[in-house]
Design a protein around this motif. Structure first.
Motif, PDB file in Angstrom:
ATOM      1  N   LYS A   1      70.642  91.635  38.382  1.00 52.44           N
ATOM      2  CA  LYS A   1      71.343  90.780  39.349  1.00 52.44           C
ATOM      3  C   LYS A   1      70.847  91.106  40.747  1.00 52.44           C
ATOM      4  O   LYS A   1      71.106  92.184  41.281  1.00 52.44           O
ATOM      5  N   PRO A   2      70.134  90.158  41.365  1.00 50.41           N
ATOM      6  CA  PRO A   2      69.604  90.431  42.698  1.00 50.41           C
ATOM      7  C   PRO A   2      70.697  90.485  43.760  1.00 50.41           C
ATOM      8  O   PRO A   2      71.686  89.770  43.679  1.00 50.41           O
ATOM      9  N   THR A   3      70.492  91.364  44.726  1.00 54.70           N
ATOM     10  CA  THR A   3      71.353  91.426  45.905  1.00 54.70           C
ATOM     11  C   THR A   3      70.527  90.908  47.069  1.00 54.70           C
ATOM     12  O   THR A   3      69.515  91.521  47.435  1.00 54.70           O
TER      13      THR A   3
ATOM     14  N   LYS B   1      66.569  91.496  26.306  1.00 53.70           N
ATOM     15  CA  LYS B   1      66.917  90.223  25.686  1.00 53.70           C
ATOM     16  C   LYS B   1      68.293  89.811  26.184  1.00 53.70           C
ATOM     17  O   LYS B   1      69.106  90.668  26.510  1.00 53.70           O
ATOM     18  N   PRO B   2      68.599  88.516  26.304  1.00 52.86           N
ATOM     19  CA  PRO B   2      67.773  87.430  25.815  1.00 52.86           C
ATOM     20  C   PRO B   2      66.645  87.038  26.772  1.00 52.86           C
ATOM     21  O   PRO B   2      65.542  86.798  26.333  1.00 52.86           O
ATOM     22  N   GLN B   3      66.873  86.952  28.082  1.00 52.99           N
ATOM     23  CA  GLN B   3      65.798  86.543  28.989  1.00 52.99           C
ATOM     24  C   GLN B   3      65.997  87.140  30.375  1.00 52.99           C
ATOM     25  O   GLN B   3      66.177  86.419  31.352  1.00 52.99           O
ATOM     26  N   SER B   4      65.929  88.443  30.468  1.00 57.36           N
ATOM     27  CA  SER B   4      66.081  89.101  31.764  1.00 57.36           C
ATOM     28  C   SER B   4      64.901  90.020  32.003  1.00 57.36           C
ATOM     29  O   SER B   4      64.475  90.738  31.101  1.00 57.36           O
ATOM     30  N   ALA B   5      64.396  89.987  33.234  1.00 50.79           N
ATOM     31  CA  ALA B   5      63.322  90.910  33.613  1.00 50.79           C
ATOM     32  C   ALA B   5      63.418  91.187  35.102  1.00 50.79           C
ATOM     33  O   ALA B   5      63.871  90.339  35.880  1.00 50.79           O
ATOM     34  N   LEU B   6      62.999  92.366  35.468  1.00 50.61           N
ATOM     35  CA  LEU B   6      62.895  92.747  36.871  1.00 50.61           C
ATOM     36  C   LEU B   6      61.567  93.467  37.047  1.00 50.61           C
ATOM     37  O   LEU B   6      61.340  94.527  36.459  1.00 50.61           O
TER      38      LEU B   6
END
Length: 171
Positions: free
Chosen positions: A159-161, A50-55
């Motif tokens: 956090k994308p690299t 939460k709140p709105q993160s996914a991988l």
């Protein structure tokens, strides 16, 4: 008084425990069956918080990482050295689906989010599977293997690299 407190705790655990997920991690197997019966199978690992993160890290049959942060989606595909950046107005938050679920029986729940019905199964208060029919009439089923709920996940994971030599496509 003790009976009231005990029954309140039992009721809270019966109705809230599976739904109250702040973070989630699991290996997964996903199958998509089209209206002709053709099946595509994927496997990988999911992290959500939460709140709105996914991988979603897909490992088979292809490698791909899908980062979802609110309405921003970043898809990194190493095999074709490409990154796709999207902004979605109607992104569906993985944990929002769980939060909106209503109990059908001891293990099964259903959630309707943005007109889409999701069937959700819990086993021993752990998320076991989600299934639904997508907008193309494909039957999608995601089975979670060895799930972990409500354990800390570093925010840096989401956090994308982006490799400097990859092509970047903005949708």
């Amino acid at each position: 008084m003790r009976f009231f407190l005990f029954s309140t705790l039992i009721a809270a655990s019966l109705f809230a425990a599976p739904i109250n997920i702040n973070s989630f991690n699991s290996r997964f197997e996903q199958s998509i069956v089209d209206d002709n019966g053709k099946t595509i199978r994927y496997s990988g690992e999911l992290w959500a918080a939460k709140p709105q993160s996914a991988l979603w890290v897909y490992q088979k049959p292809i490698q791909k990482s899908v980062y979802v942060n609110a309405q921003k989606v970043t898809v990194i595909e190493p095999q074709i050295e490409q990154v796709t950046l999207r902004t979605l107005d109607n992104e569906i938050d993985f944990l929002q689906i769980i939060q909106k679920a209503k109990r059908l029986d001891d293990e099964r729940y259903a959630a309707v989010v943005k007109g889409q019905t999701y069937n959700i199964v819990f086993k021993n208060d752990l998320l076991n599977s989600i299934s639904y029919t997508d907008g193309y009439d494909n039957r999608v089923s995601i089975k979670f293997l060895n799930p972990s709920q409500n354990k800390p996940i570093e925010s840096s994971r989401f956090k994308p690299t982006i490799p400097a030599d990859f092509d970047v496509i903005k949708d």
